[in-house]
Design an enzyme around this catalytic site. Structure first.
Site, PDB file in Angstrom:
ATOM      1  N   HIS A 306      -0.536   0.431  -1.389  1.00  0.00           N
ATOM      2  CA  HIS A 306      -0.572   1.710  -0.685  1.00  0.00           C
ATOM      3  C   HIS A 306       0.417   2.659  -1.337  1.00  0.00           C
ATOM      4  CE1 HIS A 306      -0.459   4.649   2.547  1.00  0.00           C
ATOM      5  NE2 HIS A 306      -1.624   4.130   2.922  1.00  0.00           N
ATOM      6  N   ASP A 363      -7.145  -1.588   5.481  1.00  0.00           N
ATOM      7  CA  ASP A 363      -8.527  -1.937   5.182  1.00  0.00           C
ATOM      8  C   ASP A 363      -8.747  -3.426   4.966  1.00  0.00           C
ATOM      9  OD1 ASP A 363      -9.682   0.546   5.350  1.00  0.00           O
ATOM     10  OD2 ASP A 363      -9.123   1.090   3.314  1.00  0.00           O
TER      11      ASP A 363
HETATM   12  N1  ACO Z   1      -4.671  -4.696  -7.135  1.00  0.00           N
HETATM   13  C1  ACO Z   1      -4.070  -4.874  -8.329  1.00  0.00           C
HETATM   14  N2  ACO Z   1      -3.107  -4.059  -8.809  1.00  0.00           N
HETATM   15  C2  ACO Z   1      -2.744  -3.022  -8.048  1.00  0.00           C
HETATM   16  C3  ACO Z   1      -3.320  -2.766  -6.800  1.00  0.00           C
HETATM   17  C4  ACO Z   1      -4.312  -3.657  -6.339  1.00  0.00           C
HETATM   18  N3  ACO Z   1      -4.897  -3.474  -5.151  1.00  0.00           N
HETATM   19  N4  ACO Z   1      -2.765  -1.648  -6.274  1.00  0.00           N
HETATM   20  C5  ACO Z   1      -1.867  -1.213  -7.167  1.00  0.00           C
HETATM   21  N5  ACO Z   1      -1.845  -2.047  -8.239  1.00  0.00           N
HETATM   22  C6  ACO Z   1      -0.942  -1.961  -9.405  1.00  0.00           C
HETATM   23  C7  ACO Z   1      -1.382  -0.867 -10.376  1.00  0.00           C
HETATM   24  O1  ACO Z   1      -2.247  -1.364 -11.353  1.00  0.00           O
HETATM   25  C8  ACO Z   1      -0.041  -0.439 -10.918  1.00  0.00           C
HETATM   26  O2  ACO Z   1       0.372  -1.419 -11.853  1.00  0.00           O
HETATM   27  P1  ACO Z   1       1.267  -0.999 -13.151  1.00  0.00           P
HETATM   28  O3  ACO Z   1       2.548  -0.482 -12.584  1.00  0.00           O
HETATM   29  O4  ACO Z   1       1.397  -2.255 -13.913  1.00  0.00           O
HETATM   30  O5  ACO Z   1       0.457   0.046 -13.856  1.00  0.00           O
HETATM   31  C9  ACO Z   1       0.900  -0.546  -9.731  1.00  0.00           C
HETATM   32  O6  ACO Z   1       0.322  -1.563  -8.906  1.00  0.00           O
HETATM   33  C10 ACO Z   1       1.057   0.739  -8.943  1.00  0.00           C
HETATM   34  O7  ACO Z   1      -0.238   1.183  -8.584  1.00  0.00           O
HETATM   35  P2  ACO Z   1      -0.672   2.701  -8.567  1.00  0.00           P
HETATM   36  O8  ACO Z   1      -2.154   2.780  -8.757  1.00  0.00           O
HETATM   37  O9  ACO Z   1       0.177   3.478  -9.516  1.00  0.00           O
HETATM   38  O10 ACO Z   1      -0.256   3.062  -7.098  1.00  0.00           O
HETATM   39  P3  ACO Z   1      -0.805   4.250  -6.243  1.00  0.00           P
HETATM   40  O11 ACO Z   1       0.196   4.533  -5.210  1.00  0.00           O
HETATM   41  O12 ACO Z   1      -1.218   5.378  -7.126  1.00  0.00           O
HETATM   42  O13 ACO Z   1      -2.164   3.659  -5.598  1.00  0.00           O
HETATM   43  C11 ACO Z   1      -3.689   2.622  -4.118  1.00  0.00           C
HETATM   44  C12 ACO Z   1      -2.289   3.250  -4.293  1.00  0.00           C
HETATM   45  C13 ACO Z   1      -4.769   3.612  -4.626  1.00  0.00           C
HETATM   46  C14 ACO Z   1      -3.942   2.375  -2.654  1.00  0.00           C
HETATM   47  C15 ACO Z   1      -3.761   1.301  -4.918  1.00  0.00           C
HETATM   48  O14 ACO Z   1      -2.798   0.392  -4.416  1.00  0.00           O
HETATM   49  C16 ACO Z   1      -5.159   0.666  -4.873  1.00  0.00           C
HETATM   50  O15 ACO Z   1      -6.017   1.032  -5.687  1.00  0.00           O
HETATM   51  N6  ACO Z   1      -5.409  -0.296  -3.940  1.00  0.00           N
HETATM   52  C17 ACO Z   1      -6.734  -0.883  -3.803  1.00  0.00           C
HETATM   53  C18 ACO Z   1      -7.663   0.044  -3.037  1.00  0.00           C
HETATM   54  C19 ACO Z   1      -7.300   0.132  -1.575  1.00  0.00           C
HETATM   55  O16 ACO Z   1      -7.082  -0.872  -0.893  1.00  0.00           O
HETATM   56  N7  ACO Z   1      -7.293   1.363  -1.061  1.00  0.00           N
HETATM   57  C20 ACO Z   1      -7.017   1.634   0.364  1.00  0.00           C
HETATM   58  C21 ACO Z   1      -5.660   2.253   0.522  1.00  0.00           C
HETATM   59  S1  ACO Z   1      -5.283   2.488   2.203  1.00  0.00           S
HETATM   60  C22 ACO Z   1      -6.237   3.773   2.634  1.00  0.00           C
HETATM   61  O17 ACO Z   1      -6.435   4.716   1.922  1.00  0.00           O
HETATM   62  C23 ACO Z   1      -6.867   3.718   3.899  1.00  0.00           C
END
Ligand code: ACO
Length: 428
Positions: A306, A363
């Site tokens: 998140h 979620d």
């Molecule tokens: N699985 C694997 N790796 C992940 C995940 C995940 N679910 N989420 C983040 N990461 C990793 C990224 O690859 C990144 O790695 P790095 O530092 O080596 O490049 C690091 O963790 C940080 O992730 P970001 O994408 O930069 O974080 P951001 O805050 O931009 O994204 C998000 C947040 C979009 C929710 C992300 O965690 C994600 O895609 N999760 C999966 C989708 C999801 O569950 N979305 C629902 C969110 S809650 C809502 O909106 C209701």
């Protein structure tokens, strides 16, 4: 003396005001930065940008705290109803008994949709995603209420907010009925908000249908948990579109589109499909975790991570507990719940997830409850949207009513070609 931030650029120093929120959150007000220095701030993905001041929802991601109008989400989940929470978010206070009765009365008086609008359903393919259909139908409501959608008119705002909350479940259920080839079921205004929706989803003209109060209660809980989450992607979209003074139906319709994406609300559908993949296609939990960590793969562990929570999402904690309760009460044993728990345990022990502070989000478990309630997978994000609707509306209303409201218009750092004449460009 009020605290100031000092910024040094070259040999010049500039003072910028500091803003402190009611929970001691601190911000540097950069509104005048460009005027003073010629510089803008650059913040890809708004990681560190406060786009507004807001008195609606407080979220502390480090400590896993979420409050609507100051009231902890845990207490609202236990004691309130979705329509009461909607009132709280929109009007800033809990309603008294008379106010709540009046509010519920209005929400049930406006559940029907114009007969002509129903014809729109026939134009969509049977397998069209309900989020696409819903965003289209919500925008189309503006064609029926052209005389009462001026965002600057308080009476128009009031009736539009009521219409949206009242008609959303009708439109969502109609879209579902269309997709399975069953006749639309009309709203029954003597039923409460959730029971009315469930009746429109699951009853058929050929036989009676009894809304199970446990199912209605579980739906009420999920809607409360989704009702607002400050400046997330879809809410910011609603604010941005609304800031142009487009009507509320257009603004909410764009919020629905933003919510649909798998990185946002669409994750609940993806989680279920991922769990089903593990069960049916023979993927192992280890494989899924390895795939999510693989930087050559675009796959992410859906329902994990998140932008703001770097600790447990308080909503996920409540949902996980509710999952066990609801399934027990309904006498359902779902192997996907066991897989989800296994996956969560494995991820929470894995260095990759630990280092990046990736925890289950709202979620991760919500889909398993929706599945137990009989909601089809492609309707999960619609359910999220139904819950988030009062939050979108409250944020839109707060923005419109704020003195000196400005159109949202970010700047950019241009990185394209410098000036080139048309004929030189042709020669290239
Ligand atoms: N699985 C694997 N790796 C992940 C995940 C995940 N679910 N989420 C983040 N990461 C990793 C990224 O690859 C990144 O790695 P790095 O530092 O080596 O490049 C690091 O963790 C940080 O992730 P970001 O994408 O930069 O974080 P951001 O805050 O931009 O994204 C998000 C947040 C979009 C929710 C992300 O965690 C994600 O895609 N999760 C999966 C989708 C999801 O569950 N979305 C629902 C969110 S809650 C809502 O909106 C209701």
């Amino acid at each position: 003396m009020a605290e100031k931030a000092l910024i040094t650029i070259g040999d010049k120093q500039y003072e910028l005001p500091i803003i402190i929120g009611s929970e001691n959150e601190k911000a540097i007000d950069i509104t005048k930065l460009r005027e003073m220095t010629g510089y803008i701030t650059l913040d890809n993905g708004y990681l560190n940008t406060g786009a507004c001041s807001s008195g609606i929802t407080f979220l502390d991601g480090e400590n896993g705290i979420l409050r609507y109008r100051g009231i902890p989400i845990e207490q609202l989940a236990e004691k309130s109803t979705f329509t009461e929470v909607a009132y709280l978010l929109i009007y800033g206070k809990l309603p008294n008994d008379a106010e709540l009765q009046d509010w519920n009365h209005h929400l049930t008086r406006h559940t029907m949709i114009h007969e002509d609008l129903k014809r729109l359903f026939n134009g969509f393919p049977k397998d069209g995603h309900p989020m696409a259909i819903l965003s289209c139908l919500i925008a189309s409501l503006s064609t029926y209420y052209q005389d009462s959608y001026d965002p600057e008119n308080p009476e128009h705002r009031q009736i539009s907010m009521v219409r949206l909350i009242a008609k959303f479940p009708t439109l969502a259920a109609f879209a579902y009925k269309k997709s399975i080839g069953q006749p639309a079921v009309h709203p029954i205004n003597s039923l409460d908000y959730c029971s009315n929706f469930l009746n429109m989803m699951f009853s058929v003209p050929a036989e009676g249908y009894h809304v199970d109060p446990e199912i209605s209660k579980a739906m009420n809980l999920l809607l409360i948990l989704h009702a607002d989450h400050e400046q997330n992607c879809s809410t910011s979209t609603v604010r941005l579109v609304g800031s142009s003074l487009a009507n509320i139906y257009a603004a909410i319709s764009s919020g629905i589109c933003a919510l649909w994406g798998p990185r946002h609300g669409g994750a609940n559908q993806e989680v279920l499909e991922m769990l089903q993949g593990i069960k049916e296609k023979g993927w192992t939990v280890k494989q899924v975790i390895e795939n999510a960590k693989d930087k050559n793969s675009t796959f992410r562990l859906s329902g994990f991570g998140h932008r703001v929570y770097k600790n447990f999402d308080p909503r996920a904690k409540i949902i996980k507990k509710a999952c066990d309760n609801v399934l027990n009460k309904l006498g359902i044993k779902d192997p996907l719940l066991d897989i989800a728990k296994e996956l969560e345990e494995a991820a929470l022990k894995d260095d990759y997830f630990v280092q990046r502070k990736l925890y289950p989000n709202v979620d991760f478990y919500s889909g398993i409850i929706y599945r137990a309630l009989g909601i089809p997978t492609n309707m999960f994000t619609v359910m999220f949207g139904m819950g988030r609707l009062p939050g979108w509306i409250a944020q839109w209303k707060e923005m419109i009513e704020a003195p000196g409201m400005k159109i949202g218009r970010p700047r950019q750092i241009y990185t394209g070609p410098t000036e080139i004449s048309y004929s030189d460009a042709k020669k290239k």
